[in-house]
Design a protein around this motif. Structure first.
Motif, PDB file in Angstrom:
ATOM      1  N   THR A  35      10.610   4.689   3.621  1.00 11.30           N
ATOM      2  CA  THR A  35      11.713   4.484   2.684  1.00 11.30           C
ATOM      3  C   THR A  35      12.945   5.284   3.096  1.00 11.30           C
ATOM      4  O   THR A  35      12.847   6.236   3.863  1.00 11.30           O
ATOM      5  CB  THR A  35      11.311   4.871   1.245  1.00 11.30           C
ATOM      6  N   LYS A  36      14.079   4.893   2.556  1.00 10.43           N
ATOM      7  CA  LYS A  36      15.324   5.606   2.862  1.00 10.43           C
ATOM      8  C   LYS A  36      15.469   6.839   1.961  1.00 10.43           C
ATOM      9  O   LYS A  36      14.710   6.999   0.997  1.00 10.43           O
ATOM     10  CB  LYS A  36      16.529   4.682   2.706  1.00 10.43           C
ATOM     11  N   GLU A  37      16.428   7.672   2.284  1.00 18.96           N
ATOM     12  CA  GLU A  37      16.682   8.876   1.500  1.00 18.96           C
ATOM     13  C   GLU A  37      16.891   8.504   0.032  1.00 18.96           C
ATOM     14  O   GLU A  37      17.614   7.567  -0.289  1.00 18.96           O
ATOM     15  CB  GLU A  37      17.929   9.599   2.026  1.00 18.96           C
ATOM     16  N   GLY A  38      16.228   9.215  -0.853  1.00 17.91           N
ATOM     17  CA  GLY A  38      16.372   9.001  -2.283  1.00 17.91           C
ATOM     18  C   GLY A  38      15.520   7.871  -2.844  1.00 17.91           C
ATOM     19  O   GLY A  38      15.570   7.591  -4.038  1.00 17.91           O
ATOM     20  N   GLU A  39      14.720   7.209  -2.010  1.00 20.73           N
ATOM     21  CA  GLU A  39      13.886   6.097  -2.470  1.00 20.73           C
ATOM     22  C   GLU A  39      12.420   6.436  -2.240  1.00 20.73           C
ATOM     23  O   GLU A  39      12.004   6.662  -1.108  1.00 20.73           O
ATOM     24  CB  GLU A  39      14.262   4.820  -1.714  1.00 20.73           C
ATOM     25  N   THR A  40      11.635   6.451  -3.305  1.00 22.72           N
ATOM     26  CA  THR A  40      10.202   6.724  -3.172  1.00 22.72           C
ATOM     27  C   THR A  40       9.464   5.433  -2.820  1.00 22.72           C
ATOM     28  O   THR A  40      10.005   4.332  -2.962  1.00 22.72           O
ATOM     29  CB  THR A  40       9.618   7.277  -4.483  1.00 22.72           C
ATOM     30  N   ALA A  41       8.236   5.581  -2.382  1.00 17.57           N
ATOM     31  CA  ALA A  41       7.397   4.412  -2.100  1.00 17.57           C
ATOM     32  C   ALA A  41       7.224   3.590  -3.370  1.00 17.57           C
ATOM     33  O   ALA A  41       7.274   2.355  -3.336  1.00 17.57           O
ATOM     34  CB  ALA A  41       6.043   4.848  -1.551  1.00 17.57           C
ATOM     35  N   ASP A  42       7.033   4.263  -4.512  1.00 14.91           N
ATOM     36  CA  ASP A  42       6.871   3.555  -5.783  1.00 14.91           C
ATOM     37  C   ASP A  42       8.081   2.673  -6.093  1.00 14.91           C
ATOM     38  O   ASP A  42       7.930   1.509  -6.474  1.00 14.91           O
ATOM     39  CB  ASP A  42       6.669   4.542  -6.940  1.00 14.91           C
ATOM     40  N   VAL A  43       9.282   3.221  -5.920  1.00 12.34           N
ATOM     41  CA  VAL A  43      10.506   2.461  -6.211  1.00 12.34           C
ATOM     42  C   VAL A  43      10.618   1.278  -5.259  1.00 12.34           C
ATOM     43  O   VAL A  43      10.929   0.160  -5.676  1.00 12.34           O
ATOM     44  CB  VAL A  43      11.762   3.366  -6.128  1.00 12.34           C
ATOM     45  N   TYR A  44      10.349   1.487  -3.974  1.00 15.64           N
ATOM     46  CA  TYR A  44      10.414   0.419  -2.984  1.00 15.64           C
ATOM     47  C   TYR A  44       9.446  -0.707  -3.361  1.00 15.64           C
ATOM     48  O   TYR A  44       9.809  -1.885  -3.384  1.00 15.64           O
ATOM     49  CB  TYR A  44      10.081   0.956  -1.587  1.00 15.64           C
ATOM     50  N   ILE A  45       8.208  -0.336  -3.667  1.00 20.65           N
ATOM     51  CA  ILE A  45       7.180  -1.323  -4.013  1.00 20.65           C
ATOM     52  C   ILE A  45       7.564  -2.076  -5.285  1.00 20.65           C
ATOM     53  O   ILE A  45       7.455  -3.301  -5.346  1.00 20.65           O
ATOM     54  CB  ILE A  45       5.795  -0.654  -4.139  1.00 20.65           C
TER      55      ILE A  45
ATOM     56  N   VAL B   7       0.844  -1.186   0.000  1.00 20.53           N
ATOM     57  CA  VAL B   7       0.000   0.000   0.000  1.00 20.53           C
ATOM     58  C   VAL B   7       0.885   1.244   0.000  1.00 20.53           C
ATOM     59  O   VAL B   7       1.761   1.384   0.848  1.00 20.53           O
ATOM     60  CB  VAL B   7      -0.917   0.012   1.250  1.00 20.53           C
ATOM     61  N   ASP B   8       0.651   2.130  -0.959  1.00 15.15           N
ATOM     62  CA  ASP B   8       1.337   3.415  -1.019  1.00 15.15           C
ATOM     63  C   ASP B   8       0.627   4.342  -0.031  1.00 15.15           C
ATOM     64  O   ASP B   8      -0.453   4.863  -0.304  1.00 15.15           O
ATOM     65  CB  ASP B   8       1.274   3.958  -2.445  1.00 15.15           C
ATOM     66  N   GLY B   9       1.225   4.522   1.142  1.00 10.57           N
ATOM     67  CA  GLY B   9       0.579   5.211   2.260  1.00 10.57           C
ATOM     68  C   GLY B   9       0.090   6.611   1.976  1.00 10.57           C
ATOM     69  O   GLY B   9      -1.064   6.943   2.254  1.00 10.57           O
ATOM     70  N   TYR B  10       0.950   7.449   1.414  1.00 17.31           N
ATOM     71  CA  TYR B  10       0.528   8.837   1.195  1.00 17.31           C
ATOM     72  C   TYR B  10      -0.478   8.938   0.060  1.00 17.31           C
ATOM     73  O   TYR B  10      -1.329   9.829   0.063  1.00 17.31           O
ATOM     74  CB  TYR B  10       1.737   9.751   0.964  1.00 17.31           C
ATOM     75  N   ASN B  11      -0.424   8.025  -0.884  1.00 12.29           N
ATOM     76  CA  ASN B  11      -1.419   7.990  -1.949  1.00 12.29           C
ATOM     77  C   ASN B  11      -2.803   7.741  -1.339  1.00 12.29           C
ATOM     78  O   ASN B  11      -3.788   8.384  -1.705  1.00 12.29           O
ATOM     79  CB  ASN B  11      -1.043   6.898  -2.962  1.00 12.29           C
TER      80      ASN B  11
ATOM     81  N   VAL C  21       3.721   1.428   2.863  1.00 12.76           N
ATOM     82  CA  VAL C  21       4.970   2.109   2.528  1.00 12.76           C
ATOM     83  C   VAL C  21       4.741   3.618   2.446  1.00 12.76           C
ATOM     84  O   VAL C  21       3.871   4.086   1.715  1.00 12.76           O
ATOM     85  CB  VAL C  21       5.532   1.589   1.178  1.00 12.76           C
ATOM     86  N   PHE C  22       5.555   4.341   3.228  1.00 12.36           N
ATOM     87  CA  PHE C  22       5.510   5.799   3.223  1.00 12.36           C
ATOM     88  C   PHE C  22       6.803   6.341   2.633  1.00 12.36           C
ATOM     89  O   PHE C  22       7.892   5.872   2.968  1.00 12.36           O
ATOM     90  CB  PHE C  22       5.358   6.353   4.652  1.00 12.36           C
ATOM     91  N   ASP C  23       6.670   7.355   1.779  1.00 12.37           N
ATOM     92  CA  ASP C  23       7.840   8.063   1.240  1.00 12.37           C
ATOM     93  C   ASP C  23       8.556   8.796   2.360  1.00 12.37           C
ATOM     94  O   ASP C  23       7.935   9.558   3.085  1.00 12.37           O
ATOM     95  CB  ASP C  23       7.411   9.136   0.223  1.00 12.37           C
ATOM     96  N   ALA C  24       9.849   8.575   2.455  1.00 14.58           N
ATOM     97  CA  ALA C  24      10.672   9.385   3.358  1.00 14.58           C
ATOM     98  C   ALA C  24      11.936   9.768   2.591  1.00 14.58           C
ATOM     99  O   ALA C  24      12.957  10.091   3.170  1.00 14.58           O
ATOM    100  CB  ALA C  24      10.997   8.622   4.631  1.00 14.58           C
ATOM    101  N   HIS C  25      11.840   9.739   1.249  1.00 15.24           N
ATOM    102  CA  HIS C  25      13.010   9.957   0.385  1.00 15.24           C
ATOM    103  C   HIS C  25      13.568  11.378   0.451  1.00 15.24           C
ATOM    104  O   HIS C  25      14.698  11.615   0.081  1.00 15.24           O
ATOM    105  CB  HIS C  25      12.685   9.573  -1.059  1.00 15.24           C
ATOM    106  N   MET C  26      12.775  12.325   0.961  1.00 18.52           N
ATOM    107  CA  MET C  26      13.238  13.714   1.048  1.00 18.52           C
ATOM    108  C   MET C  26      13.885  14.032   2.397  1.00 18.52           C
ATOM    109  O   MET C  26      14.354  15.135   2.606  1.00 18.52           O
ATOM    110  CB  MET C  26      12.058  14.664   0.814  1.00 18.52           C
ATOM    111  N   VAL C  27      13.899  13.061   3.292  1.00 12.87           N
ATOM    112  CA  VAL C  27      14.470  13.274   4.623  1.00 12.87           C
ATOM    113  C   VAL C  27      15.967  12.989   4.551  1.00 12.87           C
ATOM    114  O   VAL C  27      16.388  11.846   4.366  1.00 12.87           O
ATOM    115  CB  VAL C  27      13.788  12.364   5.670  1.00 12.87           C
ATOM    116  N   ALA C  28      16.766  14.030   4.686  1.00 10.72           N
ATOM    117  CA  ALA C  28      18.222  13.914   4.568  1.00 10.72           C
ATOM    118  C   ALA C  28      18.786  12.940   5.607  1.00 10.72           C
ATOM    119  O   ALA C  28      18.444  13.002   6.786  1.00 10.72           O
ATOM    120  CB  ALA C  28      18.879  15.283   4.727  1.00 10.72           C
ATOM    121  N   GLY C  29      19.618  12.029   5.132  1.00  7.74           N
ATOM    122  CA  GLY C  29      20.285  11.079   6.015  1.00  7.74           C
ATOM    123  C   GLY C  29      19.412   9.924   6.476  1.00  7.74           C
ATOM    124  O   GLY C  29      19.849   9.082   7.250  1.00  7.74           O
TER     125      GLY C  29
END
Length: 170
Positions: A76-86, A6-10, A51-59
């Motif tokens: 998700t880790k920095e630089g990884e969107t929920a879409d990419v993770y899924i 599930v794409d959480g923010y979507n 899955v929640f996007d956290a790709h914009m959170v530095a570090g």
């Protein structure tokens, strides 16, 4: 067991009650979604990856939290969107296990479908969740009305009578 990604923010941005909560507390909306998915997953016996996007959170190195037996929440880790993770996860298991991806992102739906997953829109999933919530409520009401809270209330009268005789030593 069905695996549901599930794409959480979507979801938060498309479900009416979550949008309202999000307007004053994004964390509150996340917690409400987690609660709803926990009930759904337990009732259906599905393993859900929220899955929640956290790709914009530095570090950010990413984070997973388990909620009971059926729900895993991933940031998700920095630089990884929920879409990419899924997409990565579905690519690894999509043809081996039954997988459903919930998102309203049409490109994401096409990609995961090509990798062996079933796709469901956020609004379709919303209606399914609401249907299960009604079933859960009905089950709770029915159990309460019938008063089936003790063993005596749940077994046949003739079996209960035999057990009483055994207890009395007859």
């Amino acid at each position: 067991m069905r695996n549901v990604f599930v794409d959480g923010y979507n979801i938060i941005n498309s479900w009416p009650e979550l949008k309202i909560i999000k307007d004053y507390s994004l964390e509150g909306a996340r917690h409400k979604l987690i609660e709803m998915l926990q009930n759904y997953a337990t009732f259906k016996g599905y393993k859900i990856f929220l899955v929640f996007d956290a790709h914009m959170v530095a570090g950010n190195i990413g984070k997973k939290e388990r909620y009971g037996d059926y729900l895993i929440v991933i940031f998700t880790k920095e630089g990884e969107t929920a879409d990419v993770y899924i997409e990565k996860k579905v690519n690894n298991i999509g043809r081996k296990w039954e997988v459903c991806v919930v998102t309203s992102d049409s490109i994401e739906q096409q990609v995961v479908f090509q990798r062996g997953a079933i796709r469901m829109s956020s609004l379709e999933f919303y209606h399914e969740i609401k249907q299960i919530e009604k079933k859960i409520s009905l089950k709770i009401e029915t159990n309460g009305i019938n008063g089936k809270n003790t063993i005596e209330d749940r077994i046949d009268e003739d079996i209960l009578e035999k057990l009483r005789k055994i207890l009395k030593g007859h």
